[in-house]
Design a protein around this motif. Structure first.
Motif, PDB file in Angstrom:
ATOM      1  N   ASP A 113       0.826  -1.212   0.000  1.00  0.00           N
ATOM      2  CA  ASP A 113       0.000   0.000   0.000  1.00  0.00           C
ATOM      3  C   ASP A 113       0.861   1.263   0.000  1.00  0.00           C
ATOM      4  OD1 ASP A 113      -2.317  -1.500  -0.024  1.00  0.00           O
ATOM      5  OD2 ASP A 113      -2.660  -1.326   2.147  1.00  0.00           O
ATOM      6  N   LYS A 114       1.934   1.255   0.774  1.00  0.00           N
ATOM      7  CA  LYS A 114       2.810   2.430   0.840  1.00  0.00           C
ATOM      8  C   LYS A 114       3.512   2.701  -0.480  1.00  0.00           C
ATOM      9  CE  LYS A 114       3.607   2.157   5.778  1.00  0.00           C
ATOM     10  NZ  LYS A 114       4.544   1.992   6.872  1.00  0.00           N
ATOM     11  N   HIS A 115       3.795   1.640  -1.232  1.00  0.00           N
ATOM     12  CA  HIS A 115       4.483   1.789  -2.514  1.00  0.00           C
ATOM     13  C   HIS A 115       3.520   1.709  -3.700  1.00  0.00           C
ATOM     14  CE1 HIS A 115       8.797   1.905  -1.545  1.00  0.00           C
ATOM     15  NE2 HIS A 115       8.412   1.337  -0.424  1.00  0.00           N
ATOM     16  N   HIS A 116       2.226   1.654  -3.408  1.00  0.00           N
ATOM     17  CA  HIS A 116       1.192   1.594  -4.447  1.00  0.00           C
ATOM     18  C   HIS A 116       1.410   0.398  -5.370  1.00  0.00           C
ATOM     19  CE1 HIS A 116       0.073   5.485  -2.938  1.00  0.00           C
ATOM     20  NE2 HIS A 116       1.280   5.955  -3.210  1.00  0.00           N
ATOM     21  N   SER A 118       0.423  -3.816  -6.123  1.00  0.00           N
ATOM     22  CA  SER A 118      -0.563  -4.862  -5.880  1.00  0.00           C
ATOM     23  C   SER A 118       0.038  -5.922  -4.970  1.00  0.00           C
ATOM     24  CB  SER A 118      -1.002  -5.483  -7.202  1.00  0.00           C
ATOM     25  OG  SER A 118       0.067  -6.220  -7.768  1.00  0.00           O
TER      26      SER A 118
END
Length: 139
Positions: A113-116, A118
């Motif tokens: 999530d932090k690095h966008h 999947s």
């Protein structure tokens, strides 16, 4: 043909890398244990005067450090992690520190999530980091 790591090997390496947070402390503690080991030194002087040998405390401690397998294992682990970090690109290095850095409690999903990224992408990056580390430790 490239050998891939099994899920259990990936999990074991993942857990093992959590030791990275405390490796310097573990090395220092082990050195101190070897330095202050009172059982290893036998008093050759049974009384009645000076001992007829020269005391080389520093050389004795360094010799203990060089011969200790536990200390060598800790130092080899630290060297393997440093070599792994040297090979990783900036994104994988950031992921490494988010997962195994000091005070880190991030799950793989949180890192994704932090690095966008999947779920599938973050687990591929995890596998890549752990494959590099496994090569460095000779697995």
């Amino acid at each position: 043909m490239k050998d891939t790591l099994t899920n259990s090997q990936l999990k074991a390496l993942d857990e093992w890398l959590f030791n990275w947070q405390h490796i310097d402390k573990k090395i220092a503690i082990r050195k101190l244990e070897l330095q202050t080991d009172t059982n290893a030194e036998v008093d050759d002087n049974i009384g009645g005067g000076k001992a007829n040998h020269i005391s080389r405390v520093t050389e004795t401690v360094i010799a203990r450090w060089d011969c200790d397998q536990t200390l060598k294992g800790l130092e080899n682990f630290k060297a393997a992690v440093i070599e792994t970090l040297d090979v990783l690109d900036s994104e994988l290095t950031a992921i490494f520190y988010l997962r195994w850095g000091t005070g880190s409690i991030n799950t793989w999903e949180e890192i994704g999530d932090k690095h966008h990224l999947s779920r599938k992408s973050i687990y591929r990056k995890r596998e890549r980091i752990l494959e590099i580390f496994s090569q460095k430790i000779g697995m």
